[in-house]
Scaffold this motif. Structure first.
Motif, mmCIF file in Angstrom:
data_model
loop_
_atom_site.group_PDB
_atom_site.id
_atom_site.type_symbol
_atom_site.label_atom_id
_atom_site.label_comp_id
_atom_site.label_asym_id
_atom_site.label_seq_id
_atom_site.Cartn_x
_atom_site.Cartn_y
_atom_site.Cartn_z
ATOM 1 N N LEU A 16 0.838 -1.206 0.000
ATOM 2 C CA LEU A 16 0.000 0.000 0.000
ATOM 3 C C LEU A 16 0.870 1.252 0.000
ATOM 4 C CD1 LEU A 16 -2.940 1.204 0.386
ATOM 5 C CD2 LEU A 16 -2.359 1.282 2.818
ATOM 6 N N LEU A 17 1.841 1.307 0.890
ATOM 7 C CA LEU A 17 2.699 2.484 0.985
ATOM 8 C C LEU A 17 3.626 2.610 -0.222
ATOM 9 C CD1 LEU A 17 3.390 2.267 4.789
ATOM 10 C CD2 LEU A 17 2.251 4.162 3.613
ATOM 11 N N THR A 22 4.844 5.697 -4.658
ATOM 12 C CA THR A 22 5.346 5.792 -6.033
ATOM 13 C C THR A 22 4.393 6.626 -6.885
ATOM 14 O OG1 THR A 22 6.459 3.658 -5.842
ATOM 15 C CG2 THR A 22 6.012 4.456 -8.075
ATOM 16 N N GLY A 23 3.089 6.389 -6.728
ATOM 17 C CA GLY A 23 2.104 7.173 -7.475
ATOM 18 C C GLY A 23 2.172 8.655 -7.126
ATOM 19 N N MET A 55 -2.855 15.551 -13.425
ATOM 20 C CA MET A 55 -1.782 15.108 -12.528
ATOM 21 C C MET A 55 -2.140 15.430 -11.083
ATOM 22 S SD MET A 55 0.446 13.422 -14.098
ATOM 23 C CE MET A 55 -0.746 12.888 -15.308
ATOM 24 N N MET A 56 -2.763 16.592 -10.846
ATOM 25 C CA MET A 56 -3.167 16.950 -9.483
ATOM 26 C C MET A 56 -4.288 16.042 -8.989
ATOM 27 S SD MET A 56 -1.479 19.229 -7.825
ATOM 28 C CE MET A 56 -0.178 18.131 -8.372
ATOM 29 N N LYS A 57 -5.215 15.698 -9.881
ATOM 30 C CA LYS A 57 -6.295 14.793 -9.479
ATOM 31 C C LYS A 57 -5.737 13.416 -9.124
ATOM 32 C CE LYS A 57 -9.751 17.225 -12.147
ATOM 33 N NZ LYS A 57 -10.536 17.289 -13.363
ATOM 34 N N LEU A 58 -4.800 12.927 -9.924
ATOM 35 C CA LEU A 58 -4.177 11.636 -9.618
ATOM 36 C C LEU A 58 -3.335 11.720 -8.344
ATOM 37 C CD1 LEU A 58 -3.089 10.374 -13.155
ATOM 38 C CD2 LEU A 58 -4.715 9.283 -11.599
ATOM 39 N N HIS A 59 -2.674 12.839 -8.154
ATOM 40 C CA HIS A 59 -1.872 13.053 -6.957
ATOM 41 C C HIS A 59 -2.777 12.954 -5.714
ATOM 42 C CE1 HIS A 59 1.990 14.333 -5.333
ATOM 43 N NE2 HIS A 59 1.398 15.266 -4.598
ATOM 44 N N GLY A 60 -3.919 13.604 -5.760
ATOM 45 C CA GLY A 60 -4.877 13.528 -4.664
ATOM 46 C C GLY A 60 -5.430 12.124 -4.473
ATOM 47 N N PHE A 61 -5.630 11.406 -5.581
ATOM 48 C CA PHE A 61 -6.108 10.031 -5.519
ATOM 49 C C PHE A 61 -5.113 9.145 -4.772
ATOM 50 C CE2 PHE A 61 -6.031 5.752 -7.368
ATOM 51 C CZ PHE A 61 -7.309 5.327 -7.069
ATOM 52 N N PHE A 62 -3.826 9.269 -5.094
ATOM 53 C CA PHE A 62 -2.800 8.455 -4.439
ATOM 54 C C PHE A 62 -2.571 8.869 -2.988
ATOM 55 C CE2 PHE A 62 -1.392 7.525 -8.863
ATOM 56 C CZ PHE A 62 -1.455 6.138 -8.782
ATOM 57 N N LEU A 63 -2.955 10.086 -2.655
ATOM 58 C CA LEU A 63 -2.790 10.554 -1.285
ATOM 59 C C LEU A 63 -3.674 9.777 -0.310
ATOM 60 C CD1 LEU A 63 -1.578 12.576 0.706
ATOM 61 C CD2 LEU A 63 -3.478 14.100 0.159
ATOM 62 N N GLY A 105 1.136 20.409 1.713
ATOM 63 C CA GLY A 105 0.064 20.058 0.772
ATOM 64 C C GLY A 105 -1.257 20.670 1.185
ATOM 65 N N TYR A 106 -1.537 20.626 2.466
ATOM 66 C CA TYR A 106 -2.749 21.271 2.987
ATOM 67 C C TYR A 106 -2.710 22.771 2.733
ATOM 68 C CZ TYR A 106 -6.190 22.987 6.306
ATOM 69 O OH TYR A 106 -7.258 23.636 6.876
#
Length: 156
Positions: A16-17, A22-23, A55-63, A105-106
Protein backbone atom coordinates in the motif's frame (compact mmCIF):
# COMPACT_ATOMS: atom_id res chain seq x y z
CA UNK A 1 0.27 -10.47 9.03
CA UNK A 2 2.84 -8.28 10.80
CA UNK A 3 5.24 -9.82 13.24
CA UNK A 4 3.83 -8.88 16.64
CA UNK A 5 7.29 -8.71 18.26
CA UNK A 6 8.96 -6.40 15.76
CA UNK A 7 8.29 -3.09 14.06
CA UNK A 8 8.12 -4.73 10.63
CA UNK A 9 5.13 -3.79 8.53
CA UNK A 10 2.78 -6.39 7.11
CA UNK A 11 3.29 -7.15 3.42
CA UNK A 12 -0.04 -5.49 2.51
CA UNK A 13 1.09 -2.31 4.30
CA UNK A 14 4.39 -2.35 2.42
CA UNK A 15 2.53 -2.72 -0.89
CA UNK A 16 0.00 0.00 0.00
CA UNK A 17 2.70 2.48 0.98
CA UNK A 18 5.01 1.54 -1.90
CA UNK A 19 2.34 1.85 -4.59
CA UNK A 20 0.75 5.01 -3.21
CA UNK A 21 4.15 6.58 -2.52
CA UNK A 22 5.35 5.79 -6.03
CA UNK A 23 2.10 7.17 -7.48
CA UNK A 24 2.46 10.36 -5.42
CA UNK A 25 6.06 10.86 -6.46
CA UNK A 26 5.42 10.19 -10.16
CA UNK A 27 2.34 12.41 -10.39
CA UNK A 28 4.05 15.18 -8.42
CA UNK A 29 7.15 15.03 -10.63
CA UNK A 30 4.97 14.90 -13.76
CA UNK A 31 3.02 17.96 -12.58
CA UNK A 32 6.28 19.85 -11.98
CA UNK A 33 7.56 19.03 -15.46
CA UNK A 34 4.27 19.98 -17.08
CA UNK A 35 3.93 23.16 -15.03
CA UNK A 36 7.41 24.48 -15.70
CA UNK A 37 8.30 22.92 -19.07
CA UNK A 38 5.05 21.68 -20.62
CA UNK A 39 3.15 24.87 -21.30
CA UNK A 40 1.53 25.13 -24.69
CA UNK A 41 1.44 28.23 -26.84
CA UNK A 42 -2.08 29.64 -27.05
CA UNK A 43 -3.64 32.56 -28.87
CA UNK A 44 -2.74 34.91 -26.01
CA UNK A 45 0.62 33.45 -24.94
CA UNK A 46 1.68 30.43 -22.88
CA UNK A 47 -1.14 28.28 -21.50
CA UNK A 48 -1.29 25.57 -18.88
CA UNK A 49 -0.75 22.08 -20.22
CA UNK A 50 -4.12 20.28 -20.29
CA UNK A 51 -2.58 17.31 -18.43
CA UNK A 52 -1.61 19.46 -15.42
CA UNK A 53 -5.02 19.30 -13.67
CA UNK A 54 -5.14 15.55 -14.26
CA UNK A 55 -1.78 15.11 -12.53
CA UNK A 56 -3.17 16.95 -9.48
CA UNK A 57 -6.29 14.79 -9.48
CA UNK A 58 -4.18 11.64 -9.62
CA UNK A 59 -1.87 13.05 -6.96
CA UNK A 60 -4.88 13.53 -4.66
CA UNK A 61 -6.11 10.03 -5.52
CA UNK A 62 -2.80 8.45 -4.44
CA UNK A 63 -2.79 10.55 -1.29
CA UNK A 64 -5.80 8.69 0.14
CA UNK A 65 -4.15 5.25 0.46
CA UNK A 66 -0.86 6.89 1.47
CA UNK A 67 -2.54 8.64 4.41
CA UNK A 68 -4.24 5.37 5.40
CA UNK A 69 -0.86 3.63 5.32
CA UNK A 70 0.86 6.38 7.28
CA UNK A 71 -1.94 6.29 9.86
CA UNK A 72 -1.50 2.54 10.12
CA UNK A 73 2.17 3.00 10.96
CA UNK A 74 1.15 4.84 14.14
CA UNK A 75 -0.54 1.67 15.42
CA UNK A 76 2.48 -0.66 15.50
CA UNK A 77 5.45 0.37 13.39
CA UNK A 78 6.30 3.63 15.14
CA UNK A 79 5.59 2.55 18.75
CA UNK A 80 7.52 -0.73 18.36
CA UNK A 81 10.24 0.91 16.30
CA UNK A 82 10.81 3.55 18.95
CA UNK A 83 12.70 0.96 21.02
CA UNK A 84 15.23 0.45 18.20
CA UNK A 85 17.54 3.32 19.08
CA UNK A 86 19.86 2.68 16.12
CA UNK A 87 16.94 3.33 13.77
CA UNK A 88 15.23 6.08 15.75
CA UNK A 89 16.94 9.09 14.14
CA UNK A 90 16.23 7.87 10.58
CA UNK A 91 12.61 7.20 11.56
CA UNK A 92 12.21 10.64 13.09
CA UNK A 93 13.67 12.32 9.99
CA UNK A 94 11.39 10.30 7.72
CA UNK A 95 8.36 11.15 9.90
CA UNK A 96 9.25 14.86 9.83
CA UNK A 97 9.59 14.74 6.04
CA UNK A 98 6.15 13.12 5.73
CA UNK A 99 4.64 15.64 8.15
CA UNK A 100 6.08 18.59 6.22
CA UNK A 101 4.65 17.17 2.99
CA UNK A 102 1.18 16.75 4.51
CA UNK A 103 1.20 20.23 6.07
CA UNK A 104 2.52 22.00 2.95
CA UNK A 105 0.06 20.06 0.77
CA UNK A 106 -2.75 21.27 2.99
CA UNK A 107 -1.45 24.85 2.84
CA UNK A 108 -1.32 24.71 -0.96
CA UNK A 109 -5.07 24.25 -1.05
CA UNK A 110 -6.20 26.21 1.96
CA UNK A 111 -3.60 28.95 2.61
CA UNK A 112 -4.97 32.43 2.11
CA UNK A 113 -1.94 34.52 1.15
CA UNK A 114 0.12 34.18 -2.00
CA UNK A 115 3.44 34.45 -0.15
CA UNK A 116 2.59 31.53 2.15
CA UNK A 117 1.31 29.58 -0.85
CA UNK A 118 4.54 30.20 -2.80
CA UNK A 119 6.69 29.03 0.12
CA UNK A 120 4.45 26.03 0.69
CA UNK A 121 4.70 25.07 -2.97
CA UNK A 122 8.48 25.36 -3.08
CA UNK A 123 8.90 23.45 0.18
CA UNK A 124 6.41 20.77 -0.91
CA UNK A 125 8.02 19.97 -4.23
CA UNK A 126 11.63 20.15 -3.00
CA UNK A 127 10.92 17.84 -0.07
CA UNK A 128 8.64 15.67 -2.21
CA UNK A 129 11.38 15.09 -4.75
CA UNK A 130 13.78 14.03 -1.97
CA UNK A 131 11.29 11.66 -0.32
CA UNK A 132 12.66 8.51 -2.02
CA UNK A 133 16.11 9.29 -0.57
CA UNK A 134 14.67 9.72 2.95
CA UNK A 135 12.74 6.45 2.58
CA UNK A 136 15.77 4.56 1.29
CA UNK A 137 17.89 5.84 4.16
CA UNK A 138 15.29 4.65 6.69
CA UNK A 139 14.83 1.30 4.95
CA UNK A 140 18.51 0.52 4.35
CA UNK A 141 19.42 1.62 7.87
CA UNK A 142 16.77 -0.78 9.19
CA UNK A 143 18.19 -3.63 7.11
CA UNK A 144 21.71 -2.95 8.38
CA UNK A 145 20.53 -2.80 12.00
CA UNK A 146 18.63 -6.08 11.56
CA UNK A 147 21.69 -7.80 10.05
CA UNK A 148 23.93 -6.60 12.88
CA UNK A 149 21.47 -7.96 15.43
CA UNK A 150 21.38 -11.36 13.71
CA UNK A 151 25.15 -11.62 13.22
CA UNK A 152 26.82 -14.00 15.65
CA UNK A 153 29.16 -12.40 18.15
CA UNK A 154 32.82 -13.00 17.37
CA UNK A 155 34.90 -13.88 20.42
CA UNK A 156 38.69 -13.74 20.27
Amino acid sequence: MPNRRTARLASWQIWLLSLSGTGLWLTGAAWLLLHYYGQTEGDFGPEMNPLEPWMMKLHGFFLIPALLGIGGMFVAHIPKGWHHTAQRFAGIVFSVVLTVLVVTGYLLYYAGGETLREWSSLTHWIIGLTLPAAFLWHYINGQLVRRRRKAPAVHT
